[in-house]
Each structure stands twice: as C-alpha cells, then as structure tokens.
Design a protein around this motif. Structure first.
Motif, PDB file in Angstrom:
ATOM      1  N   ALA A 374      78.266  57.577 -33.778  1.00  0.00           N
ATOM      2  CA  ALA A 374      79.515  56.875 -33.455  1.00  0.00           C
ATOM      3  C   ALA A 374      79.247  55.397 -33.183  1.00  0.00           C
ATOM      4  CB  ALA A 374      80.186  57.524 -32.246  1.00  0.00           C
ATOM      5  N   GLY A 375      78.152  55.107 -32.507  1.00  0.00           N
ATOM      6  CA  GLY A 375      77.816  53.727 -32.156  1.00  0.00           C
ATOM      7  C   GLY A 375      77.656  52.862 -33.388  1.00  0.00           C
ATOM      8  N   ASP A 376      76.912  53.362 -34.377  1.00  0.00           N
ATOM      9  CA  ASP A 376      76.698  52.582 -35.598  1.00  0.00           C
ATOM     10  C   ASP A 376      77.959  52.493 -36.442  1.00  0.00           C
ATOM     11  OD1 ASP A 376      74.199  52.053 -34.783  1.00  0.00           O
ATOM     12  OD2 ASP A 376      73.153  52.957 -36.491  1.00  0.00           O
ATOM     13  N   GLN A 377      78.767  53.540 -36.388  1.00  0.00           N
ATOM     14  CA  GLN A 377      80.039  53.487 -37.119  1.00  0.00           C
ATOM     15  C   GLN A 377      80.897  52.355 -36.572  1.00  0.00           C
ATOM     16  OE1 GLN A 377      81.583  57.426 -36.509  1.00  0.00           O
ATOM     17  NE2 GLN A 377      80.254  58.327 -38.072  1.00  0.00           N
ATOM     18  N   ARG A 378      80.941  52.270 -35.245  1.00  0.00           N
ATOM     19  CA  ARG A 378      81.718  51.226 -34.603  1.00  0.00           C
ATOM     20  C   ARG A 378      81.158  49.853 -34.948  1.00  0.00           C
ATOM     21  NH1 ARG A 378      82.511  50.383 -28.288  1.00  0.00           N
ATOM     22  NH2 ARG A 378      82.731  48.175 -28.761  1.00  0.00           N
ATOM     23  N   PHE A 379      79.824  49.768 -34.916  1.00  0.00           N
ATOM     24  CA  PHE A 379      79.156  48.513 -35.238  1.00  0.00           C
ATOM     25  C   PHE A 379      79.527  48.029 -36.645  1.00  0.00           C
ATOM     26  CE2 PHE A 379      75.497  46.056 -36.771  1.00  0.00           C
ATOM     27  CZ  PHE A 379      75.377  45.119 -35.750  1.00  0.00           C
ATOM     28  N   ALA A 380      79.517  49.005 -37.585  1.00  0.00           N
ATOM     29  CA  ALA A 380      79.848  48.659 -38.972  1.00  0.00           C
ATOM     30  C   ALA A 380      81.258  48.069 -39.058  1.00  0.00           C
ATOM     31  CB  ALA A 380      79.735  49.893 -39.871  1.00  0.00           C
ATOM     32  N   VAL A 381      82.198  48.698 -38.346  1.00  0.00           N
ATOM     33  CA  VAL A 381      83.582  48.211 -38.389  1.00  0.00           C
ATOM     34  C   VAL A 381      83.671  46.821 -37.763  1.00  0.00           C
ATOM     35  CG1 VAL A 381      85.960  48.645 -37.661  1.00  0.00           C
ATOM     36  CG2 VAL A 381      84.503  50.544 -38.392  1.00  0.00           C
ATOM     37  N   GLU A 382      82.944  46.638 -36.660  1.00  0.00           N
ATOM     38  CA  GLU A 382      82.983  45.338 -35.981  1.00  0.00           C
ATOM     39  C   GLU A 382      82.416  44.214 -36.850  1.00  0.00           C
ATOM     40  OE1 GLU A 382      80.899  45.832 -32.334  1.00  0.00           O
ATOM     41  OE2 GLU A 382      82.631  46.758 -31.342  1.00  0.00           O
ATOM     42  N   ARG A 383      81.339  44.521 -37.565  1.00  0.00           N
ATOM     43  CA  ARG A 383      80.709  43.479 -38.369  1.00  0.00           C
ATOM     44  C   ARG A 383      81.441  43.229 -39.680  1.00  0.00           C
ATOM     45  NH1 ARG A 383      75.627  42.307 -36.364  1.00  0.00           N
ATOM     46  NH2 ARG A 383      75.603  40.559 -37.816  1.00  0.00           N
ATOM     47  N   LEU A 384      81.904  44.316 -40.302  1.00  0.00           N
ATOM     48  CA  LEU A 384      82.512  44.161 -41.626  1.00  0.00           C
ATOM     49  C   LEU A 384      84.008  43.857 -41.549  1.00  0.00           C
ATOM     50  CD1 LEU A 384      80.529  47.024 -43.354  1.00  0.00           C
ATOM     51  CD2 LEU A 384      80.259  44.569 -43.743  1.00  0.00           C
ATOM     52  N   GLY A 385      84.623  44.262 -40.445  1.00  0.00           N
ATOM     53  CA  GLY A 385      86.061  44.048 -40.275  1.00  0.00           C
ATOM     54  C   GLY A 385      86.471  42.594 -40.524  1.00  0.00           C
ATOM     55  N   PRO A 386      85.829  41.628 -39.843  1.00  0.00           N
ATOM     56  CA  PRO A 386      86.237  40.234 -40.043  1.00  0.00           C
ATOM     57  C   PRO A 386      86.100  39.773 -41.492  1.00  0.00           C
ATOM     58  CG  PRO A 386      84.836  40.441 -38.109  1.00  0.00           C
ATOM     59  CD  PRO A 386      84.826  41.779 -38.797  1.00  0.00           C
ATOM     60  N   ILE A 387      85.113  40.319 -42.202  1.00  0.00           N
ATOM     61  CA  ILE A 387      84.947  39.929 -43.607  1.00  0.00           C
ATOM     62  C   ILE A 387      86.087  40.494 -44.443  1.00  0.00           C
ATOM     63  CG2 ILE A 387      83.483  40.316 -45.643  1.00  0.00           C
ATOM     64  CD1 ILE A 387      81.099  39.971 -43.607  1.00  0.00           C
ATOM     65  N   VAL A 388      86.432  41.756 -44.196  1.00  0.00           N
ATOM     66  CA  VAL A 388      87.550  42.367 -44.920  1.00  0.00           C
ATOM     67  C   VAL A 388      88.845  41.601 -44.626  1.00  0.00           C
ATOM     68  CG1 VAL A 388      88.937  44.463 -45.184  1.00  0.00           C
ATOM     69  CG2 VAL A 388      86.443  44.635 -44.955  1.00  0.00           C
ATOM     70  N   LEU A 389      88.983  41.193 -43.367  1.00  0.00           N
ATOM     71  CA  LEU A 389      90.193  40.458 -42.981  1.00  0.00           C
ATOM     72  C   LEU A 389      90.368  39.157 -43.744  1.00  0.00           C
ATOM     73  CD1 LEU A 389      90.490  40.782 -39.110  1.00  0.00           C
ATOM     74  CD2 LEU A 389      92.224  41.365 -40.807  1.00  0.00           C
ATOM     75  N   GLU A 390      89.248  38.563 -44.169  1.00  0.00           N
ATOM     76  CA  GLU A 390      89.320  37.298 -44.907  1.00  0.00           C
ATOM     77  C   GLU A 390      89.865  37.469 -46.321  1.00  0.00           C
ATOM     78  OE1 GLU A 390      88.534  34.028 -44.079  1.00  0.00           O
ATOM     79  OE2 GLU A 390      88.534  34.816 -42.043  1.00  0.00           O
ATOM     80  N   ILE A 391      89.822  38.694 -46.847  1.00  0.00           N
ATOM     81  CA  ILE A 391      90.244  38.917 -48.234  1.00  0.00           C
ATOM     82  C   ILE A 391      91.752  38.782 -48.349  1.00  0.00           C
ATOM     83  CG2 ILE A 391      90.266  40.567 -50.151  1.00  0.00           C
ATOM     84  CD1 ILE A 391      87.793  41.885 -48.821  1.00  0.00           C
ATOM     85  N   LYS A 392      92.186  37.829 -49.159  1.00  0.00           N
ATOM     86  CA  LYS A 392      93.626  37.592 -49.248  1.00  0.00           C
ATOM     87  C   LYS A 392      94.303  38.462 -50.300  1.00  0.00           C
ATOM     88  CE  LYS A 392      94.048  33.008 -47.280  1.00  0.00           C
ATOM     89  NZ  LYS A 392      93.672  31.655 -47.655  1.00  0.00           N
ATOM     90  N   ASP A 393      93.545  38.852 -51.319  1.00  0.00           N
ATOM     91  CA  ASP A 393      94.142  39.643 -52.384  1.00  0.00           C
ATOM     92  C   ASP A 393      94.478  41.039 -51.851  1.00  0.00           C
ATOM     93  OD1 ASP A 393      94.538  39.987 -55.423  1.00  0.00           O
ATOM     94  OD2 ASP A 393      93.364  41.739 -54.835  1.00  0.00           O
ATOM     95  N   PRO A 394      95.754  41.428 -51.892  1.00  0.00           N
ATOM     96  CA  PRO A 394      96.151  42.691 -51.246  1.00  0.00           C
ATOM     97  C   PRO A 394      95.483  43.923 -51.843  1.00  0.00           C
ATOM     98  CG  PRO A 394      97.985  41.728 -52.466  1.00  0.00           C
ATOM     99  CD  PRO A 394      96.890  40.720 -52.475  1.00  0.00           C
ATOM    100  N   VAL A 395      95.279  43.911 -53.162  1.00  0.00           N
ATOM    101  CA  VAL A 395      94.682  45.094 -53.800  1.00  0.00           C
ATOM    102  C   VAL A 395      93.233  45.267 -53.346  1.00  0.00           C
ATOM    103  CG1 VAL A 395      94.069  46.171 -55.996  1.00  0.00           C
ATOM    104  CG2 VAL A 395      96.195  44.857 -55.792  1.00  0.00           C
ATOM    105  N   ARG A 396      92.488  44.157 -53.371  1.00  0.00           N
ATOM    106  CA  ARG A 396      91.098  44.283 -52.957  1.00  0.00           C
ATOM    107  C   ARG A 396      90.981  44.510 -51.451  1.00  0.00           C
ATOM    108  NH1 ARG A 396      87.746  40.134 -53.957  1.00  0.00           N
ATOM    109  NH2 ARG A 396      89.497  38.760 -54.285  1.00  0.00           N
ATOM    110  N   TYR A 397      91.919  43.957 -50.711  1.00  0.00           N
ATOM    111  CA  TYR A 397      91.934  44.194 -49.269  1.00  0.00           C
ATOM    112  C   TYR A 397      92.055  45.697 -49.005  1.00  0.00           C
ATOM    113  CZ  TYR A 397      93.643  44.229 -44.438  1.00  0.00           C
ATOM    114  OH  TYR A 397      93.809  44.493 -43.107  1.00  0.00           O
ATOM    115  N   ALA A 398      93.032  46.329 -49.679  1.00  0.00           N
ATOM    116  CA  ALA A 398      93.236  47.766 -49.492  1.00  0.00           C
ATOM    117  C   ALA A 398      91.996  48.551 -49.907  1.00  0.00           C
ATOM    118  CB  ALA A 398      94.451  48.221 -50.304  1.00  0.00           C
ATOM    119  N   HIS A 399      91.381  48.115 -51.003  1.00  0.00           N
ATOM    120  CA  HIS A 399      90.183  48.791 -51.500  1.00  0.00           C
ATOM    121  C   HIS A 399      89.081  48.810 -50.441  1.00  0.00           C
ATOM    122  CE1 HIS A 399      86.846  49.765 -54.229  1.00  0.00           C
ATOM    123  NE2 HIS A 399      86.209  48.746 -53.683  1.00  0.00           N
TER     124      HIS A 399
END
Ligand code: ZN
Length: 592
Positions: A374-399
């Motif tokens: 669970a700890g690493d799962q959370r870590f992954a979301v914390e680290r990758l979340g901001p990068i995903v948030l930067e994606i403006k294209d809605p289709v790739r964002y959803a992907h």
C-alpha cells in the motif's frame, strides 16, 4: 486580435512592475516607492483591474504597461512592445520590424556570412588550420560534411577577423553588435573567437545568426557561443535546422540532441531530421520553432540525466506541440555522436524503441517500487499524479489516469479524487499566473479614445481646431502614440513613418472606422470633453483609493493633505468640464 492587444491580455501589470518595484498588496491595489522619482513614502500605485499605474507624488502621472516600460527602460513604444511580447510569449510578425531595423539586421547576417567564409577558408586552406583539420578528421567528419556545415577555424589572433571585416566595409560597432568582437576595458575591441573550431549557426531560412566555437586547447570555456544579439537568441535557435528542415517535414518527426557534433555525425550517417538544443536543455521557444515543421518530437536523453524534471518538461512540450513527445534513452555516459559512430544500427533501434515521455516516467518511478504494498502504491500516485495533471489533452489524460489506477491497483475514481486534491493543494499554494490574469482581465479597448482619434485622422481640418485633447488623456499607449505622431506629422504618410509598424494595424482600423457623416466639429468637441472627463474621473477615483489607503496605513498629515488637495484640484477641473458640457447642451437647445 492585434499583437498589441494580445500582449496586453497576456501580461499582468503587477507582475511586470514588481520586477522593478517592491510592491505591497493592499485591497485591490498594489503600492510601492515610485521608480521615477525619489521618495521615502510610497505614492506609486498599480490598479490590476484597470491594468494601469499612477504616481500621486512628484510625477502625478500614469498609464498602462507600455508607458511604464518605455519610461523605466528609456525605450520607445516599438522596443517596449518587443520586450513585453517576448515576455508574454507572443511572436511578432517580421513584417512589423521597421525597415531601418531590417537593414541593420541584414548587415549583421552579412557580417556573419563573411566571417563564416573567412573561418572556413582558414580551416581548409591555411597552415594554421592544419591542426584543426586533423582534429575534425579524427572525429570522422568527411570533407563533404565540413563543407555543408561550413565548419571553420578561428586563428589564434586578437585582430585577424576584425581586420578582415573592417577591410570589407563593416564598422567596428557592427562587429560589436554581431558579437564577433569584444570591447576591452581600455575601450578598444578584439576578436571574440580565437583558436577555436567554428560552428556557424543558421536559422531555418539559411541565414547565419551566430556561432558556436570549441576550444582546441585547454582554454575555457570549452564551448563558447555568440552572445545574445539582435539576430541571435540561443534559447530559440536550433543547430542544424537549415539542413534538417526538409527531412523533419518529410519524416514528420524531429530528433533533439544536445551537441553540435551529435547533429553533424547524425547527418553524415543519413539521420537528417536531427537538430541540437546546443548544450542546454530544450526550451519552449525551440519547441515552438519546430512546431511548424512537425508535431512529433523525440528527445535524446542521457540515461543518467533523464530525471523527473526533464520528464515534467517533456509533458510541457507535449502541451505546446499538442502531441506526444518521445524519449530516446542513450546508454549511460554516451552521447548520440558516440552511439552513431559505434553502430548506426543501434541508433536506429533506439529511435524505434523510443517511449512516450509519460510512459517512460511511469517506468522510471515504478521500477524501484513494490506495487503490492500500500505504501508504494500511494507513493506512485503521489509522484506520478502531478505529471498526469500536467497533461492537457483529455484523451491522453484519461489514458494515464487509467494506467495509474491499474498500477496502484485502485479504482479510477480514487485516482481522480486524489488528483483533484493535489490540484487544489497546488492551486492554494501557488496560484497559476494564468488564473490571476484571467481574473484581472480588464477591458482593454477605449472606445472614446478611438472615436476621437478616428475623427482627427479622417478629418485633417480638425488639426487647426481650438479644442485639442492632451496626450495624457489617452490611457492606451498605442492611442497615445498615434495622437503624438498626429500632432507632429504634416500628413498621413509621414504620420505612418513616425509610428512603429506594430501600430499600423491599429492605425488602419482607425482610418477606416465608420463615422457619422455630418456635424463633425460638434461631435469632436463633445468627444474631447468626454476624454477630459474620463481622464479626470480616473484621476479622482485613483486619488480617492490612494487617500483611503493612506489613511488606513497611517500616512502623515502632510501626505494626506497633499492627496486631498490633489483631489480638490481634480474635482474643480471636473466641475469645469460639466459646466462646458451644460453650455453645449444649452446652445444646442438655442439653435433649434
Ligand atoms: Zn513618481
């Protein structure tokens, strides 16, 4: 929208001014010490809602962002526009460059061209250039390559190039502007590039804008570039673009590398869609420059250097290009030059295996994690979340939301909820400039100013008329510029000559604006009065705001009195405007 309007919309006056003046926010205004006169108590105000500034101290004047920059930097409207456009990321069409400036630039291109010719000849045909020639041969460059890139040799001399160019009619000041010579402390000049392998840098039109130069001994820096000049901006230049453009278009893909040699070796081996960012990381300006050729970009990154930050930038480039950016991961410690020379097939494979930048980031981050915990799962979301948030294209964002959900083994809506939490936290911490600008977006056009100018421009007979507005009634700098030029010019063509070409569009608009067919003088007088009233009202509201603030902040009695006095003066003048207006109404009535 004209470029001037675009610049105004994108620039936040408080943000720009705060680079010159320490501003304190107070209610809806900002205040600080006036940069135009010396004072101990701040009487300089910024009104974000109006995107204007005003000094209630000794200056007792104000204006918009253009007049601020013009005054502060001591430059004219055109220069201020160029400076602010650059800040705002608005590109000015080259037709807007004044012709004198075009001529000056043309001279600089020619000087660079002559210098390139000189260096190239020395490399190929002089005994001084022999050592450099064997160096480039040892790097495996063919004569054909040396010629197509116009590589050269700058001799170990303080004056060789300077003398060569002076003899050909270039002035010392032109050579200084081109960055080919440097000013010495004693006031003289000497050659900038000495004992170096020269890489002329071309733009996409094949003009030489500057140089890169590699030291041939232990001199530092190892790589020296031309300084910023009117025709050279390193952060928007791409080495090799002149030779790569056709291939980039044809293959619908550009490969970005770092160094001169990487580009040259790539081209010599038939990889013609390669260009270099020249040492530093790729900039937004460079990405915008290739966007016209292709949307598909691959960044060649050293495995060691490919950090998360580079990845985040990659996502930024994706937004600029509105397409996916790929990364080519080079073997540790090797650059494309090494890889291609060792094994061109391997480079081809790396190109084919290039991963989308976001996928690569996912791989990088999760490689070190145990996603069953669970700890690493959370870590992954914390680290990758901001990068995903930067994606403006809605289709790739959803992907990538889906991908992140799969990785972290949680439902997608959990990811969505986490992302929106990150977003809110982010917003609260550092409000995005865009959002601020949006909120503060004022009304930029000034119908009364434009109406008055249109009357003046279309009816030359008004020039001799008694009632004249004052330049300060015009709050919009472009209107003010046109009015001042109109005062000075004898006819329309000389008026146009007085103005910066960037304003011509606005001028044409005013010249063709449809106006009522009759009672021109009547309408003109009314308009001048309205302008004056607007100007005084503006002063009055600004003054009241200043007064209230002064009282609130505990200003001294003398300061309060001075502001009040100014307020009284303004209302007296306003009263005068009103009585003139009512006189006009009465006389109109009498005519009937
Ligand atoms: Zn002042």
């Amino acid at each position: 929208m004209s470029v001037i309007e675009e610049v105004k919309q994108r620039i936040d006056i408080a943000e720009v001014v705060s680079q010159y003046v320490k501003l304190t926010k107070s209610g809806r205004t900002f205040r600080g010490l006036c940069p135009f006169h010396s004072e101990k108590h701040p009487s300089f105000f910024i009104y974000p809602e109006r995107q204007s500034w005003h000094c209630f101290g000794a200056c007792n004047t104000g204006g918009d962002i253009f007049s601020f920059i013009m005054k502060k930097e001591g430059i004219d409207f055109g220069e201020a526009l160029r400076l602010l456009a650059q800040r705002a990321g608005v590109s000015l069409p080259s037709r807007l460059e004044p012709s004198a400036k075009r001529d000056e630039q043309e001279r600089l291109y020619q000087a660079n061209e002559a210098a390139t010719h000189y260096f190239h000849n020395l490399l190929l045909h002089s005994s001084a250039g022999e050592k450099t020639q064997s160096y480039v041969a040892s790097r495996g460059l063919s004569l054909e390559t040396i010629t197509s890139f116009q590589l050269g040799f700058s001799p170990n001399s303080w004056e060789a190039l300077k003398q060569y160019l002076l003899e050909r009619g270039y002035t010392e000041s032109e050579l200084l502007t081109a960055g080919l010579v440097i000013e010495t402390e004693a006031g003289g000049t000497h050659d900038r590039f000495r004992n170096r392998l020269m890489f002329p840098i071309y733009d996409i039109k094949g003009r030489i804008t500057g140089f890169g130069a590699r030291a041939l001994d232990d001199s530092l820096p190892k790589y020296l570039n031309s300084p910023q000049t009117p025709i050279f901006d390193k952060s928007s230049s791409l080495y090799g673009i002149n030779l790569a453009a056709a291939a980039i278009r044809q293959q619908n893909m550009v490969v970005m590398v770092e160094g001169y040699m990487d580009v040259i070796t790539a081209h010599q081996n038939g990889f013609n869609n390669v260009v270099a960012s020249m040492g530093t990381s790729v900039t937004e300006k460079q990405v915008s420059a290739v966007k016209r050729l292709t949307k598909n970009m691959a960044l060649a990154l050293d495995a060691d250097a490919a950090g998360e930050e580079a990845m985040l930038r990659g996502v930024g480039y994706e937004n600029t290009l509105d397409a996916e950016v790929k990364v080519i991961i080079l073997p540790s410690g090797k650059d494309p030059d090494d890889v291609i020379k060792e094994d061109a097939k391997m480079w081809q494979n790396l190109l084919e295996e290039a991963l989308p930048v976001v996928d690569y980031t996912f791989d990088m981050v999760t490689a070190k994690l145990d996603l069953t915990t669970a700890g690493d799962q959370r870590f992954a979301v914390e680290r990758l979340g901001p990068i995903v948030l930067e994606i403006k294209d809605p289709v790739r964002y959803a992907h990538y939301v889906q991908k992140l959900a799969r990785l972290a083994k949680v439902p997608e809506r959990t990811i969505e909820a986490t992302l929106s939490k990150i977003k809110t936290a982010h917003r609260a911490k550092e409000p995005k400039l865009e959002a601020i600008a949006q909120a503060l977006r004022p009304v930029f056009s000034s119908p009364v100013e434009e109406y008055c100018l249109a009357l003046l421009l279309q009816h030359p007979e008004l020039k001799g008329y008694r009632q004249q507005p004052s330049a300060e009634y015009f709050q919009n700098s472009e209107n003010r510029e046109i009015f001042i030029a109109w005062q000075q010019a004898s006819d329309l063509s000389s008026l146009k000559g007085e103005l910066d070409p960037a304003i011509w569009e606005h001028l044409d608009y005013l010249l063709t604006k449809s106006l009522p067919p009759n009672q021109i003088e009547e309408k003109y007088t009314g308009t001048v009065l309205r302008l004056r009233e607007g100007f005084l009202r503006g002063l009055a509201t600004k003054g009241e705001a200043a007064l209230a603030l002064e009282a609130e902040l505990g200003g001294t009695a003398a300061e309060l009195a001075k502001l009040e006095e100014q307020g009284i003066e303004i209302s007296l003048q306003l009263g005068e405007v009103f009585s003139q207006k009512s006189r006009r109404v009465r006389s109109k009535g009498a005519e009937k």
